[in-house]
Scaffold this motif. Structure first.
Motif, PDB file in Angstrom:
ATOM      1  N   GLY A  88       0.745  -1.152  -0.015  1.00 21.81           N
ATOM      2  CA  GLY A  88      -0.130  -0.044  -0.085  1.00 21.81           C
ATOM      3  C   GLY A  88       0.989   1.266   0.037  1.00 21.81           C
ATOM      4  O   GLY A  88       0.692   2.207  -0.824  1.00 21.81           O
ATOM      5  N   TYR A  89       1.790   1.169   1.029  1.00 24.37           N
ATOM      6  CA  TYR A  89       2.693   2.537   0.932  1.00 24.37           C
ATOM      7  C   TYR A  89       3.332   2.410  -0.566  1.00 24.37           C
ATOM      8  O   TYR A  89       3.584   3.637  -1.075  1.00 24.37           O
ATOM      9  N   GLU A  91       3.586  13.115   4.327  1.00 24.50           N
ATOM     10  CA  GLU A  91       2.067  12.818   4.625  1.00 24.50           C
ATOM     11  C   GLU A  91       1.938  11.331   5.173  1.00 24.50           C
ATOM     12  O   GLU A  91       1.243  11.187   6.020  1.00 24.50           O
ATOM     13  N   LEU A  92       2.402  10.493   4.524  1.00 28.24           N
ATOM     14  CA  LEU A  92       2.138   9.002   4.566  1.00 28.24           C
ATOM     15  C   LEU A  92       2.555   8.723   6.082  1.00 28.24           C
ATOM     16  O   LEU A  92       2.145   7.882   6.684  1.00 28.24           O
ATOM     17  N   CYS A  93       3.684   9.292   6.403  1.00 27.10           N
ATOM     18  CA  CYS A  93       4.322   8.911   7.668  1.00 27.10           C
ATOM     19  C   CYS A  93       3.890   9.538   8.940  1.00 27.10           C
ATOM     20  O   CYS A  93       4.442   9.860   9.985  1.00 27.10           O
ATOM     21  N   GLY A  94       2.987  10.602   8.510  1.00 25.20           N
ATOM     22  CA  GLY A  94       2.367  11.718   9.431  1.00 25.20           C
ATOM     23  C   GLY A  94       3.581  12.426  10.103  1.00 25.20           C
ATOM     24  O   GLY A  94       3.593  12.692  11.484  1.00 25.20           O
ATOM     25  N   TYR A 131       3.486   6.035  -2.864  1.00 17.37           N
ATOM     26  CA  TYR A 131       4.642   6.666  -3.218  1.00 17.37           C
ATOM     27  C   TYR A 131       4.590   6.676  -4.812  1.00 17.37           C
ATOM     28  O   TYR A 131       4.913   7.714  -5.332  1.00 17.37           O
ATOM     29  N   ARG A 132       4.354   5.623  -5.443  1.00 16.00           N
ATOM     30  CA  ARG A 132       4.295   5.770  -6.780  1.00 16.00           C
ATOM     31  C   ARG A 132       3.345   6.619  -7.564  1.00 16.00           C
ATOM     32  O   ARG A 132       3.336   7.178  -8.484  1.00 16.00           O
ATOM     33  N   ALA A 133       2.394   6.685  -6.581  1.00 18.61           N
ATOM     34  CA  ALA A 133       1.126   7.726  -7.112  1.00 18.61           C
ATOM     35  C   ALA A 133       1.585   9.014  -6.651  1.00 18.61           C
ATOM     36  O   ALA A 133       0.535   9.976  -6.878  1.00 18.61           O
ATOM     37  N   GLY A 134       2.549   9.308  -6.171  1.00 18.78           N
ATOM     38  CA  GLY A 134       3.029  10.830  -5.940  1.00 18.78           C
ATOM     39  C   GLY A 134       2.729  11.162  -4.464  1.00 18.78           C
ATOM     40  O   GLY A 134       3.058  12.439  -4.209  1.00 18.78           O
ATOM     41  N   ARG A 135       2.302  10.413  -3.420  1.00 17.73           N
ATOM     42  CA  ARG A 135       2.013  11.054  -2.268  1.00 17.73           C
ATOM     43  C   ARG A 135       3.416  11.034  -1.613  1.00 17.73           C
ATOM     44  O   ARG A 135       4.620  10.275  -1.919  1.00 17.73           O
ATOM     45  N   SER A 136       3.493  11.849  -0.574  1.00 21.91           N
ATOM     46  CA  SER A 136       4.950  12.156   0.302  1.00 21.91           C
ATOM     47  C   SER A 136       5.110  11.243   1.425  1.00 21.91           C
ATOM     48  O   SER A 136       4.259  10.937   2.113  1.00 21.91           O
TER      49      SER A 136
END
Ligand code: OAA
Ligand code: MG
Length: 225
Positions: free
Chosen positions: A194-195, A207-210, A199-204
Motif C-alpha cells: 500500500g505504501y 504525509e504518509l508517515c505523518g 509513493y508511486r502515485a506521488g504521495r509524500s
C-alpha cells in the motif's frame, strides 16, 4: 558412550513454503523484531536463499566431523545449522560437502564458522550462509551434540525451528509460531505494498508517515527554504 537421536518434529511443508515466500527482514519484523542471527552471517552469493526446518549440530572449532555427520543424517528439505564457536578461521565446508548436500536434497547450510571453495559453491548454487570465507582445513576428530538446541549468531535454534535466509541475512522462527508468523508476514507485505503504491502515485513521505505532527511532538521544527 554418547547417544544422540535425530528424531524431532518438523513443521508442515506447506507452512515452510509459505514462510519461504517472505523475506528474512519481513519475517523478523512480523515476529516482533526477533530471531535475526548476527548480521555477519551472510550468503556466499547474494542470489542464494533458503527456507526449511533446522537440523542442528555443534562442532568443535576447526573440526567438521559432526558437520559431516549432520549431512549424513539430515532429511531432504532440512537446513543444516552449525554452531562452531563463531570461529572464523576455518574452511569447514566446501564444494565437496555441498555436492553431498545437494545430492540428498538438503535445503542449505547456515554456519557461524568459515567455508571455502566459494567459486564452486556459487556455480553449484547450493545455498550457503557463513560467518566468513577461509581456506584453512578442518580436522575430523571431535564428537558432539546433534539435533539439540544450539546458539548460532546469538540466537537459539532448536531442531525443527524454521530457518529463512536470503541476501539480507538469516532469521529463525520458532516451530510453534510458524503459522502465526506467516500470517503476520503476509499482513506486513500487504501494508508495505500500500505504501509503495501510494509513493508511486506521488504521495509524500511527510504525509504518509505523518511526519509533521510526529516531529512537532518531539520538539523538532523545520524551517523550509
Ligand atoms: O573437505 C572439507 O572438509 C571441506 C571442503 O573443502 C569441501 O567440502 O570441499
Ligand atoms: Mg574443498
Amino acid at each position: 558412550m554418547i547417544r544422540v537421536s535425530t528424531k524431532f518434529d518438523r513443521p508442515a511443508p506447506e507452512l515452510v513454503e509459505r514462510l519461504g515466500s517472505y523475506s528474512s527482514a519481513t519475517i523478523h519484523e512480523a515476529q516482533g523484531r526477533l530471531g535475526a542471527l548476527d548480521s555477519s552471517i551472510k550468503p556466499v552469493d547474494h542470489r542464494m536463499s533458503l527456507c526449511g526446518p533446522a537440523f542442528t549440530v555443534r562442532c568443535a572449532p576447526r573440526d567438521n566431523l559432526m558437520l559431516q555427520t549432520a549431512i549424513a543424517y539430515a532429511r531432504p528439505g532440512d537446513v543444516v545449522v552449525v554452531s562452531a564457536g563463531a570461529y572464523r578461521e576455518a574452511g569447514s565446508f566446501g564444494d565437496v560437502l555441498a555436492n553431498a548436500c545437494r545430492a540428498k536434497g538438503l535445503a542449505g547450510l547456515v554456519t557461524d564458522t568459515g567455508v571455502r571453495d566459494t567459486e564452486d559453491l556459487r556455480a553449484l548454487g547450493f545455498p550457503v550462509f557463513s560467518r566468513g570465507v577461509c581456506i584453512k582445513g578442518t580436522v575430523k576428530e571431535t564428537v558432539g551434540p546433534l539435533c539439540e538446541p544450539i546458539t548460532v549468531g546469538g540466537e537459539l535454534v532448536r531442531p525443527g525451528d524454521v530457518i529463512r535466509a536470503d541476501a539480507d541475512g538469516v532469521v529463525v522462527v520458532r516451530r510453534e509460531d510458524a503459522a502465526e508468523v506467516a500470517a503476520a508476514s503476509r499482513e506486513r507485505v500487504e501494508v508495505e505494498a500500500g505504501y509503495i503504491a501510494a509513493y508511486r502515485a506521488g504521495r509524500s513521505v511527510a504525509e504518509l508517515c505523518g511526519l509533521t505532527p510526529l516531529l512537532a511532538a518531539k520538539g523538532l521544527v523545520i524551517d523550509e527554504e
